[in-house]
Design an enzyme around this catalytic site. Structure first.
Site, short mmCIF file in Angstrom:
data_model
loop_
_atom_site.label_atom_id
_atom_site.label_comp_id
_atom_site.label_asym_id
_atom_site.label_seq_id
_atom_site.Cartn_x
_atom_site.Cartn_y
_atom_site.Cartn_z
N ASN A 9 0.89 -1.17 0.00
CA ASN A 9 0.00 0.00 0.00
C ASN A 9 0.92 1.22 0.00
O ASN A 9 1.51 1.55 1.02
CB ASN A 9 -0.89 -0.02 1.24
CG ASN A 9 -1.71 1.26 1.38
OD1 ASN A 9 -1.70 2.10 0.48
ND2 ASN A 9 -2.38 1.41 2.51
N TRP A 10 1.03 1.83 -1.16
CA TRP A 10 1.97 2.95 -1.26
C TRP A 10 1.48 4.21 -0.55
O TRP A 10 2.23 5.15 -0.37
CB TRP A 10 2.20 3.29 -2.75
CG TRP A 10 3.03 2.30 -3.50
CD1 TRP A 10 3.43 1.06 -3.08
CD2 TRP A 10 3.56 2.48 -4.83
NE1 TRP A 10 4.18 0.45 -4.07
CE2 TRP A 10 4.27 1.30 -5.14
CE3 TRP A 10 3.50 3.51 -5.76
CZ2 TRP A 10 4.92 1.14 -6.37
CZ3 TRP A 10 4.14 3.34 -6.98
CH2 TRP A 10 4.86 2.16 -7.28
N LYS A 11 0.19 4.23 -0.21
CA LYS A 11 -0.42 5.44 0.37
C LYS A 11 -0.12 6.63 -0.56
O LYS A 11 -0.03 6.42 -1.77
CB LYS A 11 0.08 5.66 1.81
CG LYS A 11 -0.10 4.37 2.64
CD LYS A 11 0.06 4.55 4.11
CE LYS A 11 -0.17 3.21 4.80
NZ LYS A 11 -0.09 3.29 6.25
N HIS A 25 -9.46 1.29 4.90
CA HIS A 25 -8.19 1.46 5.59
C HIS A 25 -8.42 2.37 6.80
O HIS A 25 -9.22 3.30 6.74
CB HIS A 25 -7.14 2.07 4.65
CG HIS A 25 -5.76 2.00 5.23
ND1 HIS A 25 -5.32 2.90 6.17
CD2 HIS A 25 -4.74 1.12 5.03
CE1 HIS A 25 -4.09 2.58 6.53
NE2 HIS A 25 -3.71 1.50 5.86
N GLU A 30 -6.84 4.76 7.93
CA GLU A 30 -6.64 6.19 7.65
C GLU A 30 -7.90 6.79 7.03
O GLU A 30 -8.25 7.94 7.29
CB GLU A 30 -5.41 6.37 6.75
CG GLU A 30 -4.12 6.10 7.55
CD GLU A 30 -2.96 5.55 6.76
OE1 GLU A 30 -2.97 5.64 5.51
OE2 GLU A 30 -2.02 5.02 7.38
N GLU A 39 -5.26 -4.79 10.51
CA GLU A 39 -4.24 -3.76 10.67
C GLU A 39 -4.50 -3.00 11.97
O GLU A 39 -5.27 -2.03 11.99
CB GLU A 39 -4.29 -2.77 9.50
CG GLU A 39 -3.96 -3.39 8.17
CD GLU A 39 -3.34 -2.37 7.20
OE1 GLU A 39 -2.32 -2.72 6.61
OE2 GLU A 39 -3.87 -1.25 7.07
N GLY A 72 2.77 2.30 10.70
CA GLY A 72 3.74 3.39 10.55
C GLY A 72 4.45 3.77 11.84
O GLY A 72 5.10 4.80 11.91
N SER A 78 3.64 -2.15 10.25
CA SER A 78 5.09 -2.24 10.45
C SER A 78 5.68 -3.61 10.09
O SER A 78 6.59 -4.08 10.78
CB SER A 78 5.46 -1.84 11.89
OG SER A 78 5.08 -0.50 12.13
N GLY A 131 3.00 -1.12 4.19
CA GLY A 131 3.04 0.31 3.93
C GLY A 131 4.45 0.76 3.59
O GLY A 131 4.96 0.56 2.49
N GLY A 132 5.13 1.35 4.57
CA GLY A 132 6.45 1.94 4.36
C GLY A 132 7.44 1.04 3.64
O GLY A 132 8.16 1.48 2.73
P1 13P Z 1 3.17 0.34 7.60
O1 13P Z 1 3.68 -0.94 7.01
O2 13P Z 1 3.92 1.55 7.11
O3 13P Z 1 3.08 0.26 9.09
O4 13P Z 1 1.67 0.55 7.06
C1 13P Z 1 0.77 -0.49 7.14
C2 13P Z 1 -0.45 -0.13 6.40
O5 13P Z 1 -1.21 0.74 6.79
C3 13P Z 1 -0.71 -0.85 5.15
O6 13P Z 1 -1.99 -0.60 4.68
#
Ligand code: 13P
Length: 252
Positions: free
Chosen positions: A10-12, A96, A98, A168, A174, A213, A234-235
């Site tokens: 997930n590149w956000k 998600h 967010e 999640e 993050g 993470s 994510g990251g």
């Molecule tokens: P991180 O891997 O950066 O913690 O993010 C997880 C995430 O929200 C994937 O959708």
């Protein structure tokens, strides 16, 4: 039941044409030697065409991070599931944390988005998970149940036949604070049992990802748990070597 692992990035709201080109090339090339693991990247809307161009014909699928619940209409700024199909998407993330936290998306709305995605032939990735406050208050299962039940109520358990659920925990996203493999497994088991109370076969085939993470150095331990079927990353999905190392941890 042996389920294939899925590792989805997930590149956000990250990336740019130049940066993405290198990342997509590297992921595509790296995945060519990993036929035993499913892999996808969920990119920002403007880069779907680039993902399609770079990844077509490879074993890396692509998708989006959100979708509108309606087929079409006067919804300025929104993107429909059919539009995502136009760009070859296989997946779309819905609900998600967010989106739930910053855009007030309710579990009911998320369920509608899920259904719109599925109707258009996409595989929705339904995100569920509790905040730290909720975990500390002992309501993790109640929160996850509400998020899952909203979909089952609206669409029926059958909707989970061709879908992915991603657990999640908000406190792990993050933050560098991963849920332990035991903590994650506990919630994954809860999710699978809850689905099994409606349909055992759907539950045992359901792909349940862990997100929060996940890195190259903790993926193998998480993926070794019986109810963790891969990760939503994510990251670490923004760094080709790191992402590919996570995919490698998902090989059978
Ligand atoms: P991180 O891997 O950066 O913690 O993010 C997880 C995430 O929200 C994937 O959708």
């Amino acid at each position: 039941m042996m389920r294939r692992k899925l590792v989805a990035g997930n590149w956000k709201m990250h990336g740019g044409l130049t940066q993405n080109a290198g990342l997509l090339d590297a992921v595509r090339d790296g995945m060519a030697s990993m036929p035993d693991v499913d892999c996808a990247v969920c990119v920002p809307f403007p880069y779907l065409a680039q993902a399609q161009q770079k990844l077509s014909g490879s074993n890396v699928k692509w998708g989006a991070q959100d979708v509108h619940q309606s087929d079409k209409g006067a919804f300025t700024g929104e993107v429909s599931a059919a539009m995502l199909r136009d760009f070859g998407c296989s997946y779309v993330i819905v609900g998600h944390s967010e989106r739930r936290a910053y855009y007030g998306e309710s579990s009911h709305l998320v369920a509608e988005k899920f259904m719109a995605a599925q109707k258009a032939g996409l595989t929705p990735i339904l995100c569920v998970g509790e905040t730290l406050e909720q975990r500390e208050g002992g309501v993790t299962e109640a929160i996850v149940a509400e998020q899952l039940d909203a979909l089952i109520q609206l669409a029926g358990v059958q909707a989970l036949r061709n879908a992915v659920v991603a657990y999640e925990p908000v406190w792990a996203i993050g933050t560098g604070k991963t849920a332990t493999s035991a903590q994650a497994q506990e919630v994954h088991t809860f999710i699978r049992r809850r689905v099994a109370s409606h349909d055992g076969q759907i539950a045992s085939g359901l792909c349940i990802l862990y997100g929060g993470s996940v890195k190259a150095n903790n993926a193998a331990e998480l993926f070794a748990m019986p109810d963790i079927d891969g990760g939503l990353i994510g990251g670490a999905a923004l760094v080709a070597d790191e992402f590919l190392a996570i995919c490698r941890a998902g090989q059978i």
